[in-house]
Design a protein around this motif. Structure first.
Motif: not given
Length: 235
Positions: A107-113, A116-127, A131-138, A213-214
């Motif tokens: 799961i990649v999270c892209i917020s309107d705030d 930068p985009p964040k990948l959810y790590d469901p095992i460690a519960h962390r983001f 290393a993406a171009d946040p403006d381009c992705v957004r 996203f890489g």
């Protein structure tokens, strides 16, 4: 006849276990940092029957990251795991059913705030901060979401399928990937209603953003998305 296809017979190839299973190795895209998250300590009092009554597909406003983190833990956080299942590959237990317990969706999270985009790590519960171009992705994500919903407020959860892992365990696994995506979408939507958030499934796959996203496109496939928003005025 329906769109030139016969009504009898399957429209997709039937999946089956791959014997012997193929090989697989884990992959994590390049990231610039790690953001630990706190697991929720208290659960909302809303009963499940009320969640079913309240759930609707609708847009909302901005959503705070702590609220989103709670949503991800309840709907996608891994509660247990084993080093090997039937196919000799790692399996995991989570709220959403998955083919063979393989848990192939990321799961990649892209917020309107503007973050930068964040990948959810469901095992460690962390983001993991990608290393993406946040403006381009957004920008690309916002255009796609607005085309479907008319707004890009909130946070987009994009599902990325580890096709290498799924196809190592199954032949003709295409339908399994989208069954997993449907189960995760429904689980996220129900948990969002439980937490007082809005959720709207989005009608696209999203392969165009995988390189941004890489994720290498020779082993990963996009599998849809869902837009999460905070409560709108009057809700």
């Amino acid at each position: 006849m329906l769109l030139g296809r016969p009504l009898a017979g399957p429209l997709t190839n039937e999946p089956e276990p791959r014997l012997p299973p193929g090989t697989w190795s884990p992959f994590t895209p390049a990231h610039t940092g790690v953001e630990p998250l706190v697991r929720p300590q208290t659960a909302p009092p809303l009963q499940f029957s009320d969640v079913l009554e309240h759930r609707r597909s609708r847009a909302g406003g901005p959503v705070p990251w702590p609220k989103l983190a709670d949503l991800l833990w309840y709907s996608a956080g891994i509660r247990g795991s084993a080093d090997a299942g039937r196919a000799g590959l790692p399996i995991h237990w989570t709220a959403a059913p998955t083919a063979g317990g393989l848990y192939c969706l990321r799961i990649v999270c892209i917020s309107d705030d503007g973050s930068p985009p964040k990948l959810y790590d469901p095992i460690a519960h962390r983001f993991l901060i990608l290393a993406a171009d946040p403006d381009c992705v957004r920008r690309a994500n916002g255009e796609a979401v607005r085309a479907v919903t008319g707004t890009d407020q909130g946070c987009t959860l994009r599902f990325v399928g580890d096709w290498a892992k799924l196809s190592a365990a199954y032949l003709r696994a295409d339908s399994l990937l989208f069954r997993d995506s449907g189960c995760l979408t429904a689980t996220v939507a129900l948990c969002a209603a439980w937490l007082g958030l809005n959720a709207r499934p989005l009608g696209f796959l999203g392969d165009d953003l995988l390189p941004g996203f890489g994720f290498p496109t020779d082993r990963f496939r996009a599998a849809g998305a869902i837009q999460i928003g905070g409560p709108a005025a009057g809700q």
